[in-house]
Design an enzyme around this catalytic site. Structure first.
Site, PDB file in Angstrom:
ATOM      1  N   SER A 160      86.108 -13.567 -17.416  1.00 35.79           N
ATOM      2  CA  SER A 160      87.538 -13.874 -17.282  1.00 35.79           C
ATOM      3  C   SER A 160      88.054 -13.380 -15.941  1.00 35.79           C
ATOM      4  CB  SER A 160      88.316 -13.195 -18.418  1.00 35.79           C
ATOM      5  OG  SER A 160      88.149 -11.795 -18.347  1.00 35.79           O
TER       6      SER A 160
ATOM      7  N   HIS B 253      83.130  20.081 -41.726  1.00 37.51           N
ATOM      8  CA  HIS B 253      84.332  20.871 -41.446  1.00 37.51           C
ATOM      9  C   HIS B 253      84.004  21.942 -40.414  1.00 37.51           C
ATOM     10  CE1 HIS B 253      88.077  23.005 -42.087  1.00 37.51           C
ATOM     11  NE2 HIS B 253      87.375  24.124 -42.137  1.00 37.51           N
TER      12      HIS B 253
HETATM   13  P1  FAD Z   1      82.531 -10.479 -17.271  1.00 33.86           P
HETATM   14  O1  FAD Z   1      82.285  -9.046 -17.428  1.00 33.86           O
HETATM   15  O2  FAD Z   1      83.778 -10.921 -16.587  1.00 33.86           O
HETATM   16  O3  FAD Z   1      81.263 -11.047 -16.508  1.00 33.86           O
HETATM   17  C1  FAD Z   1      81.191 -12.360 -16.070  1.00 33.86           C
HETATM   18  C2  FAD Z   1      80.229 -12.418 -14.907  1.00 33.86           C
HETATM   19  O4  FAD Z   1      79.992 -13.775 -14.616  1.00 33.86           O
HETATM   20  C3  FAD Z   1      80.762 -11.802 -13.622  1.00 33.86           C
HETATM   21  O5  FAD Z   1      79.824 -10.904 -13.099  1.00 33.86           O
HETATM   22  C4  FAD Z   1      80.966 -12.989 -12.686  1.00 33.86           C
HETATM   23  O6  FAD Z   1      80.689 -12.679 -11.335  1.00 33.86           O
HETATM   24  C5  FAD Z   1      79.910 -13.931 -13.221  1.00 33.86           C
HETATM   25  N1  FAD Z   1      80.158 -15.345 -12.931  1.00 33.86           N
HETATM   26  C6  FAD Z   1      81.275 -16.067 -13.207  1.00 33.86           C
HETATM   27  N2  FAD Z   1      81.107 -17.348 -12.841  1.00 33.86           N
HETATM   28  C7  FAD Z   1      79.860 -17.422 -12.331  1.00 33.86           C
HETATM   29  C8  FAD Z   1      79.094 -18.476 -11.784  1.00 33.86           C
HETATM   30  N3  FAD Z   1      79.556 -19.734 -11.705  1.00 33.86           N
HETATM   31  N4  FAD Z   1      77.851 -18.202 -11.349  1.00 33.86           N
HETATM   32  C9  FAD Z   1      77.344 -16.942 -11.414  1.00 33.86           C
HETATM   33  N5  FAD Z   1      78.015 -15.909 -11.916  1.00 33.86           N
HETATM   34  C10 FAD Z   1      79.259 -16.147 -12.379  1.00 33.86           C
HETATM   35  N6  FAD Z   1      86.688  -3.886 -22.370  1.00 33.86           N
HETATM   36  C11 FAD Z   1      86.309  -2.927 -23.246  1.00 33.86           C
HETATM   37  O7  FAD Z   1      85.711  -3.248 -24.280  1.00 33.86           O
HETATM   38  N7  FAD Z   1      86.555  -1.592 -23.009  1.00 33.86           N
HETATM   39  C12 FAD Z   1      87.217  -1.191 -21.900  1.00 33.86           C
HETATM   40  O8  FAD Z   1      87.423   0.007 -21.718  1.00 33.86           O
HETATM   41  C13 FAD Z   1      87.640  -2.173 -20.973  1.00 33.86           C
HETATM   42  N8  FAD Z   1      88.287  -1.810 -19.849  1.00 33.86           N
HETATM   43  C14 FAD Z   1      88.663  -2.771 -18.955  1.00 33.86           C
HETATM   44  C15 FAD Z   1      89.349  -2.376 -17.823  1.00 33.86           C
HETATM   45  C16 FAD Z   1      89.753  -3.323 -16.897  1.00 33.86           C
HETATM   46  C17 FAD Z   1      90.492  -2.879 -15.665  1.00 33.86           C
HETATM   47  C18 FAD Z   1      89.444  -4.697 -17.109  1.00 33.86           C
HETATM   48  C19 FAD Z   1      89.840  -5.735 -16.107  1.00 33.86           C
HETATM   49  C20 FAD Z   1      88.760  -5.099 -18.242  1.00 33.86           C
HETATM   50  C21 FAD Z   1      88.369  -4.142 -19.178  1.00 33.86           C
HETATM   51  N9  FAD Z   1      87.711  -4.498 -20.347  1.00 33.86           N
HETATM   52  C22 FAD Z   1      87.342  -3.536 -21.244  1.00 33.86           C
HETATM   53  C23 FAD Z   1      87.378  -5.900 -20.653  1.00 33.86           C
HETATM   54  C24 FAD Z   1      85.911  -6.174 -20.316  1.00 33.86           C
HETATM   55  O9  FAD Z   1      85.684  -5.869 -18.974  1.00 33.86           O
HETATM   56  C25 FAD Z   1      85.578  -7.638 -20.607  1.00 33.86           C
HETATM   57  O10 FAD Z   1      85.917  -7.956 -21.940  1.00 33.86           O
HETATM   58  C26 FAD Z   1      84.096  -7.880 -20.403  1.00 33.86           C
HETATM   59  O11 FAD Z   1      83.712  -7.575 -19.093  1.00 33.86           O
HETATM   60  C27 FAD Z   1      83.749  -9.332 -20.710  1.00 33.86           C
HETATM   61  O12 FAD Z   1      82.395  -9.539 -20.497  1.00 33.86           O
HETATM   62  P2  FAD Z   1      81.818 -10.948 -20.045  1.00 33.86           P
HETATM   63  O13 FAD Z   1      80.369 -10.725 -19.831  1.00 33.86           O
HETATM   64  O14 FAD Z   1      82.274 -11.991 -20.976  1.00 33.86           O
HETATM   65  O15 FAD Z   1      82.526 -11.253 -18.657  1.00 33.86           O
END
Ligand code: FAD
Ligand code: NAI
Length: 470
Positions: free
Chosen positions: A149, A449
């Site tokens: 996202s 506890h």
């Molecule tokens: P992402 O982690 O967004 O990974 C997607 C990856 O896909 C990225 O590396 C991106 O570069 C890559 N990508 C995208 N399009 C392409 C493409 N076309 N080709 C190649 N690569 C691509 N969640 C928690 O559970 N606990 C927390 O404490 C928490 N803290 C957060 C703090 C912040 C500031 C933020 C912004 C988010 C936080 N989150 C937390 C949410 C969490 O980061 C996301 O829910 C999680 O990263 C989602 O994982 P994902 O693998 O779906 O996506």
């Protein structure tokens, strides 16, 4: 490597993609992951969960040292901030964590195809370089989209990642801003607002709704807001930012009541835009491949994470469900287990959530408002940490545990905690609820506890019949 072929090609190496890759490799699949960032781990490891928790921990220690040690009879002078060291430590934590994923990829023989992935058709993925040119095309029996996202933009407020920042910029400030305005009293706004308030910023949080953190149980949210306000966070609820002027030394924001009315201005040195995140779907070739989206713009999948195109799957933030790292990882495991012929499943109704402020807020299952809206008859058991001896010993008595159970069956339907260790306690509640525990079940489990967990036991007893220590 041109023309290579894989059992599974995953686009994105966040908690969804990298965990799916490791599990698929464990199950014997030949796996490649396309990731465009120079490091693995996605949003969570690079600019999300991990750096934010590093700064939350450092700033908490700074605050504690300055304010909370005297009650224990520990006298120290006012602490001084070595800001460079604090930020360096944060980067080191991130570096060690992302390197750890690289190590796990090598260990599991997962190929990392560096570049942006684009689906050409079912079974075919191109890898693009920074210039947009195709540098590789690979064959894939199965394709898994885990592209995550991105920040939801706010019209009229242009993010430059310097003065007006997203969470990414707010983890990289070069100094502690004197005045920080946070737009959005959600999880990012409150966690990062807390970090900078503890380090000395004057923080104002502007929120559209008339309450903070809409996903939190209403009663808990009210206590939470009072607690944050006591710490010095200022709130402007029921307000919207309509314009940001960053042409001067700072930023001048135009703020209006959400329901309409006279505008006012608010001055800040830095502004954090944190009004939510949206699925990252651009550039993936979804249209060409015929992959359908939901009405909310997320990739539509069936119960086995398959998109509208057979052989192409999607998981994590890019599909429905809470945008959380652990949910994304569980999606990944269930999805590849199904691809490998097993039966994977994730219960999105029992994904725990934690806000890592101090006190923490954690919950799993339904809120009171959700139960009311669904017409479910429920009973409530509450237990304050002031009544818990370990919390008293720890000098951490703020908050309470709230257990919601079905009135007829006693089955636990929701657990909501505000307290210093809420994030750790919620694991027990999630475990119990996955096994369909009743409040009596939790209340009758022998808890050690003195542990803070006894407050959960007592709240469960309160929901069932009566707590012992209240
Ligand atoms: P992402 O982690 O967004 O990974 C997607 C990856 O896909 C990225 O590396 C991106 O570069 C890559 N990508 C995208 N399009 C392409 C493409 N076309 N080709 C190649 N690569 C691509 N969640 C928690 O559970 N606990 C927390 O404490 C928490 N803290 C957060 C703090 C912040 C500031 C933020 C912004 C988010 C936080 N989150 C937390 C949410 C969490 O980061 C996301 O829910 C999680 O990263 C989602 O994982 P994902 O693998 O779906 O996506
Ligand atoms: P959020 O959805 O948690 O909160 C956004 C807030 O902004 C809401 O309160 C909303 O009402 C408000 N808002 C929306 N439009 C607005 C406007 N125009 N003006 C003022 N307020 C407005 O989103 P946030 O904080 O950006 O976080 C995104 C997601 O990242 C979270 O929902 C969560 O899934 C994930 N995350 C999880 C963390 C954790 O698990 N500890 C930490 C940080 C992020």
């Amino acid at each position: 490597m041109a023309n290579d072929s894989y059992d599974l090609v995953i686009i994105g190496a966040g908690p969804a993609g990298y965990v799916a890759a490791i599990r698929a490799a464990q199950l014997g699949l030949k796996v490649a992951v396309v990731e465009k960032n120079p490091t693995l781990g996605g949003t969570c490891l690079n600019v999300g969960c991990i750096p934010s928790k590093a700064l939350l921990q450092s700033s908490h220690l700074f605050e504690e040292t300055g304010h909370d040690l005297a009650a224990h009879g520990i006298v120290v002078g006012a602490p001084t901030l070595d800001f460079t060291q604090m930020m360096k430590r944060k980067s080191e934590v991130v570096g060690a964590t992302t390197k750890g994923i690289e190590f796990l990829f090598k260990k599991n023989k997962i190929a990392w195809l560096q570049g942006a992935g684009r689906i050409e058709a079912a079974g075919k993925v191109s890898v693009l370089g920074p210039d947009g040119a195709v540098k590789d095309t690979v064959a894939a029996k199965n394709i898994l989209i885990a592209a995550g996202s991105e920040v939801t933009p706010l019209p009229g407020v242009v993010i430059d990642e310097k003065k007006i920042v997203s969470s990414t910029g707010a983890l990289e400030f070069g100094e502690v801003p004197r005045r920080l305005v946070v737009i959005g009293a959600g999880i990012i706004g409150l966690e990062l607002g807390s970090v900078w308030r503890r380090l000395g910023s004057d923080v104002t949080v502007v929120e559209f709704l008339d309450r903070i953190c809409p996903s939190i149980d209403d009663e808990i949210a009210k206590f939470f807001q009072r607690s944050l306000a006591k710490q010095g966070l200022k709130f402007k609820l029921g307000s919207k930012v309509t314009k940001a002027d960053a042409s001067g030394a700072g930023v001048v924001l135009t703020v209006e009541p959400a329901k309409g009315g006279a505008a006012e201005t608010l001055e800040a040195d830095r502004v954090l835009v944190a009004i939510g995140r949206r699925p990252h779907v651009a550039g993936l070739g979804l249209d060409k491949a015929g992959i359908k989206l939901t009405e909310h713009g997320r990739i539509a999948v069936d119960a086995h994470f398959q998109t509208s195109v057979p052989g192409i799957y999607a998981i994590g933030d890019v599909i429905d469900g809470p945008m959380l790292a652990h949910k994304a990882s569980e999606d990944g495991i269930a999805c590849v287990e199904t691809i490998a012929g097993q039966k994977g499943h994730v219960n999105w109704d029992l994904v725990p959530s934690v806000v890592y402020t101090q006190p923490e807020v954690a919950w799993v299952g339904k809120t009171e408002e959700q139960l009311k809206a669904a017409g479910v008859a429920y009973k409530i058991g509450k237990y304050p940490f002031t009544a818990d001896p370990r919390s008293r010993a720890n000098a951490a008595t703020e908050g309470f545990v709230k257990v919601l159970a079905d009135k007829a069956t006693d089955r636990v339907l929701g657990v909501h905690i505000l307290g210093a260790e809420a994030g750790t306690l919620i694991g027990e509640a999630a475990l119990a609820m996955e096994f369909a525990a009743s409040a009596e079940d939790i209340g009758r489990i022998c808890h050690a506890h003195p542990t803070v967990n006894e407050a959960l036991k007592e709240a469960a007893l309160a929901a069932w019949e009566k707590p012992i220590h209240l």
